[in-house]
Each structure stands twice: as structure tokens, then as C-alpha cells.
Motif scaffolding. Sequence first.
Motif, PDB file in Angstrom:
ATOM      1  N   GLY A 162       0.801  -1.214   0.000  1.00 58.66           N
ATOM      2  CA  GLY A 162       0.000   0.000   0.000  1.00 58.66           C
ATOM      3  C   GLY A 162       0.838   1.271   0.000  1.00 58.66           C
ATOM      4  N   ASP A 163       0.146   2.398   0.007  1.00 62.13           N
ATOM      5  CA  ASP A 163       0.805   3.698  -0.082  1.00 62.13           C
ATOM      6  C   ASP A 163       1.700   3.987   1.111  1.00 62.13           C
ATOM      7  N   ALA A 164       1.324   3.547   2.310  1.00 58.54           N
ATOM      8  CA  ALA A 164       2.146   3.801   3.496  1.00 58.54           C
ATOM      9  C   ALA A 164       3.540   3.207   3.328  1.00 58.54           C
ATOM     10  N   SER A 165       3.638   2.076   2.628  1.00 54.88           N
ATOM     11  CA  SER A 165       4.934   1.415   2.459  1.00 54.88           C
ATOM     12  C   SER A 165       5.883   2.210   1.573  1.00 54.88           C
ATOM     13  N   ARG A 166       5.341   3.095   0.762  1.00 55.00           N
ATOM     14  CA  ARG A 166       6.182   3.877  -0.155  1.00 55.00           C
ATOM     15  C   ARG A 166       7.032   4.916   0.573  1.00 55.00           C
ATOM     16  N   THR A 167       6.735   5.167   1.850  1.00 56.65           N
ATOM     17  CA  THR A 167       7.552   6.069   2.665  1.00 56.65           C
ATOM     18  C   THR A 167       8.940   5.476   2.859  1.00 56.65           C
ATOM     19  N   GLY A 168       9.023   4.160   2.979  1.00 50.70           N
ATOM     20  CA  GLY A 168      10.292   3.469   3.159  1.00 50.70           C
ATOM     21  C   GLY A 168      10.803   2.951   1.833  1.00 50.70           C
ATOM     22  N   TRP A 169      11.902   2.206   1.880  1.00 53.56           N
ATOM     23  CA  TRP A 169      12.482   1.692   0.643  1.00 53.56           C
ATOM     24  C   TRP A 169      12.255   0.196   0.450  1.00 53.56           C
ATOM     25  N   THR A 170      11.593  -0.476   1.391  1.00 55.66           N
ATOM     26  CA  THR A 170      11.386  -1.921   1.266  1.00 55.66           C
ATOM     27  C   THR A 170      10.040  -2.287   0.661  1.00 55.66           C
ATOM     28  N   THR A 171       9.314  -1.333   0.159  1.00 64.30           N
ATOM     29  CA  THR A 171       7.975  -1.597  -0.365  1.00 64.30           C
ATOM     30  C   THR A 171       7.976  -2.661  -1.466  1.00 64.30           C
ATOM     31  N   GLU A 172       6.922  -3.438  -1.467  1.00 64.51           N
ATOM     32  CA  GLU A 172       6.642  -4.384  -2.546  1.00 64.51           C
ATOM     33  C   GLU A 172       5.387  -3.956  -3.304  1.00 64.51           C
ATOM     34  N   ALA A 173       4.935  -2.732  -3.053  1.00 61.73           N
ATOM     35  CA  ALA A 173       3.647  -2.262  -3.581  1.00 61.73           C
ATOM     36  C   ALA A 173       3.558  -2.323  -5.103  1.00 61.73           C
ATOM     37  N   ASP A 174       4.681  -2.206  -5.800  1.00 66.22           N
ATOM     38  CA  ASP A 174       4.636  -2.287  -7.262  1.00 66.22           C
ATOM     39  C   ASP A 174       4.707  -3.721  -7.771  1.00 66.22           C
ATOM     40  N   LEU A 175       5.095  -4.643  -6.893  1.00 61.88           N
ATOM     41  CA  LEU A 175       5.206  -6.051  -7.273  1.00 61.88           C
ATOM     42  C   LEU A 175       3.979  -6.862  -6.885  1.00 61.88           C
ATOM     43  N   LEU A 176       3.405  -6.516  -5.725  1.00 62.58           N
ATOM     44  CA  LEU A 176       2.308  -7.299  -5.173  1.00 62.58           C
ATOM     45  C   LEU A 176       1.253  -6.382  -4.579  1.00 62.58           C
ATOM     46  N   HIS A 177       0.021  -6.701  -4.832  1.00 62.68           N
ATOM     47  CA  HIS A 177      -1.092  -6.023  -4.167  1.00 62.68           C
ATOM     48  C   HIS A 177      -1.677  -7.001  -3.156  1.00 62.68           C
ATOM     49  N   GLY A 178      -2.631  -6.530  -2.394  1.00 54.98           N
ATOM     50  CA  GLY A 178      -3.241  -7.395  -1.389  1.00 54.98           C
ATOM     51  C   GLY A 178      -2.405  -7.425  -0.127  1.00 54.98           C
ATOM     52  N   ARG A 179      -2.650  -8.407   0.694  1.00 57.64           N
ATOM     53  CA  ARG A 179      -2.006  -8.452   2.005  1.00 57.64           C
ATOM     54  C   ARG A 179      -0.636  -9.133   1.951  1.00 57.64           C
ATOM     55  N   ARG A 180       0.178  -8.825   2.927  1.00 57.39           N
ATOM     56  CA  ARG A 180       1.477  -9.490   3.122  1.00 57.39           C
ATOM     57  C   ARG A 180       1.334 -10.582   4.179  1.00 57.39           C
TER      58      ARG A 180
END
Length: 182
Positions: A35-53
Motif C-alpha cells: 500500500g501507499d504507506a509502504s512507499r515512505t520506506g524503501w522496502t515496499t513491494e507495492a509495485d510487485l504485489l497487491h493485497g495483504r502481506r
Amino acid sequence: MDIAPATAQAGLTFRDATEDDVPALVRLVESAYRGDASRTGWTTEADLLHGRRTDAEGVRALLAGPAGKVLVAERDGEPVACCQLADRGSAAYFGMFAVRPELQGAGLGKVIIAEAERTAREGWGASEMHMTVISVREELIAWYERRGYRRTGELTPFPYGDERFGVPQRADLAFELLVKEL
């Protein structure tokens, strides 16, 4: 700016997670990767995976496992990072590593992984730490390599169709095993 691990550790305490931590751990992991909150950091997977972790059921399963634990790092009584550790004999498995996005890049991750390695080595006598990372996460893999992990080239297919792991946004995902001698 990268700060020294001693500074990153200021006010940091470690403990094993309990059932009471489950909601906070789910929020922490989700915020670090999706999600968008993860984009604050550098470990986001938001562009690779949607849904829950992860979800509460998944975290509870880790807590209930006979050969593992979830390590929580707290500052001022609030969880700021976590990781899963599993005793696999001579090796330990490291997973579900999450640092609050707004705290990423300040050296905290180095402190957490060092504590996880110490725990596995001293608590279980592990001689190696194993982890799996999505193979296209080059920046993240490079970060682990700087911590002494090596790529093995051993790939495990991503579980396409199993939304417990997220909804893939590309067709080339696989997990690569990384290993570090402790």
C-alpha cells in the motif's frame, strides 16, 4: 543518512512476541511492504504485489510454531520492527522482517538483523542463517549482501494464485535463497 547501529539502538529493546502483539505486528508488516504507506520506506513491494502481506492467522501460526518465534524491537513501548526466526537445526530461518517505513534508512535494520543472528547463534547454536527474498528485489538483495549474505541461485516458485502471499503484478516472481554463515 545512515547512522551508527549504536545510535539506532538507543532506547531499543527486544522481546519475543506474544498473542497480544498480533494486531500491531500485522499493521507493522503491512505498512512496511504494501500500500501507499509502504512507499515512505524503501522496502515496499507495492509495485510487485497487491493485497495483504500477512494476516492475524499467519502471525498466530508463527507464534504457535514449536521451533520458532517472532522477535519484536520496541522503542518507548511501541513495536518499531519485527522478524520471524525459525530453528531448523544447524541453520535458522529469518523472515517477516519489517521496520516502520518512516524509520527505514537510519540503521535500525542492521541492528535488528544483528540481534536476530545473535539469537539464532547463541540461542539455538545455528551456524547459518537462511532467508528467501523475491529475486527481482535487487536493491534489497544488495542490502543483505552488504550484511554478509550470499545469493545461492536456488529459486522457489512464487505461489501464484494463493492470495495469502499477495496478488502478483508481474509474471516473473520467484524466491531466492540467501545464506550467511554465523
